[in-house]
Design a protein around this motif. Structure first.
Motif, short mmCIF file in Angstrom:
data_model
loop_
_atom_site.label_atom_id
_atom_site.label_comp_id
_atom_site.label_asym_id
_atom_site.label_seq_id
_atom_site.Cartn_x
_atom_site.Cartn_y
_atom_site.Cartn_z
N UNK A 141 26.69 -22.42 13.00
CA UNK A 141 25.37 -22.04 12.50
C UNK A 141 24.95 -22.97 11.38
N UNK A 142 23.79 -23.57 11.54
CA UNK A 142 23.28 -24.49 10.54
C UNK A 142 23.75 -25.92 10.72
N UNK A 143 24.67 -26.14 11.65
CA UNK A 143 25.17 -27.49 11.89
C UNK A 143 26.22 -27.91 10.88
N UNK A 144 26.91 -29.02 11.16
CA UNK A 144 27.96 -29.52 10.28
C UNK A 144 27.39 -30.46 9.24
N UNK A 145 27.90 -30.33 8.02
CA UNK A 145 27.41 -31.19 6.95
C UNK A 145 28.01 -32.58 7.03
N UNK A 146 27.51 -33.47 6.18
CA UNK A 146 27.92 -34.87 6.23
C UNK A 146 29.41 -35.04 5.98
N UNK A 147 29.97 -34.24 5.09
CA UNK A 147 31.39 -34.41 4.77
C UNK A 147 32.27 -34.13 5.98
#
Length: 203
Positions: A141-147
């Motif tokens: 949910x919300x997608x994966x962040x850059x890290x």
């Protein structure tokens, strides 16, 4: 934290098969480890059921690459896979999951973290859309962040601290000190167009 692993494969011109799995994971677990556990513990029990495609209208050429054209190691392998695809076969690994693996970022981008050779073989067969090929996608949910996406740069991820991963690609064929390079090709269309002449070369 809930991650969703989704396997999709076409089985006729206008129909696809899709199976989704929700996995509750520690946020520090690597994506590569998730895939390995998925293959070892879940896949052999998997069945497929038809559902509506969520990413069917995505153009293959728009998918973000993590390797540049110089990092494509084996043109002959792509030719062999392209011949199989032309005969009506699809590309899966030994465990039965698609070679093409994607992750969805928190900006809605689809990033190809495995299967660059495979997707180029499909593109060589004039496949244009995601619903024409088998693939695996990891979402939350919300997608994966850059890290999290920087994990795919493996030992070079620390070099990307406070940097945008989108400006870089990894070339595993280069010497270690030269593997992290600035991005020149922004998507799979760029990669394909830069090497497509090699597919028709006799060498």
């Amino acid at each position: 934290m809930i991650w969703q692993i989704k396997i999709v494969k076409p089985f006729s011109e206008n129909q696809i098969e899709e199976k989704s799995y929700e996995i509750n994971l520690n946020k520090n677990k690597s994506i590569y480890k998730v895939i390995k556990e998925f293959e070892d513990e879940i896949l052999n029990k998997a069945g497929f059921g038809k559902v509506v495609m969520e990413f069917g209208d995505v153009e293959l050429g728009e998918i973000i690459n993590l390797h540049n054209s110089e990092g494509i190691r084996d043109i002959s392998q792509i030719r062999r896979m392209a011949k199989d695809i032309k005969l009506g076969k699809h590309i899966f690994n030994k465990s039965g999951i698609p070679n093409i693996k994607l992750i969805k970022s928190n900006k809605g981008e689809l990033v190809l973290f495995d299967g660059h050779h495979s997707i180029l073989a499909y593109m060589l067969n004039d496949k244009k859309r995601l619903d024409e090929i088998p693939y695996l996608i990891i979402e939350k949910k919300g997608g994966f962040d850059d890290e999290k996406i920087k994990e795919f740069f493996i030992e070079h991820k620390n070099k990307l601290k406070n940097k945008d991963w989108r400006k870089f690609v990894i070339n595993w064929q280069a010497d270690e000190e030269n593997q992290l390079v600035e991005r020149k090709e922004k998507c799979m269309d760029d990669v394909f167009n830069n090497i497509k002449n090699l597919f028709y070369s006799k060498n």
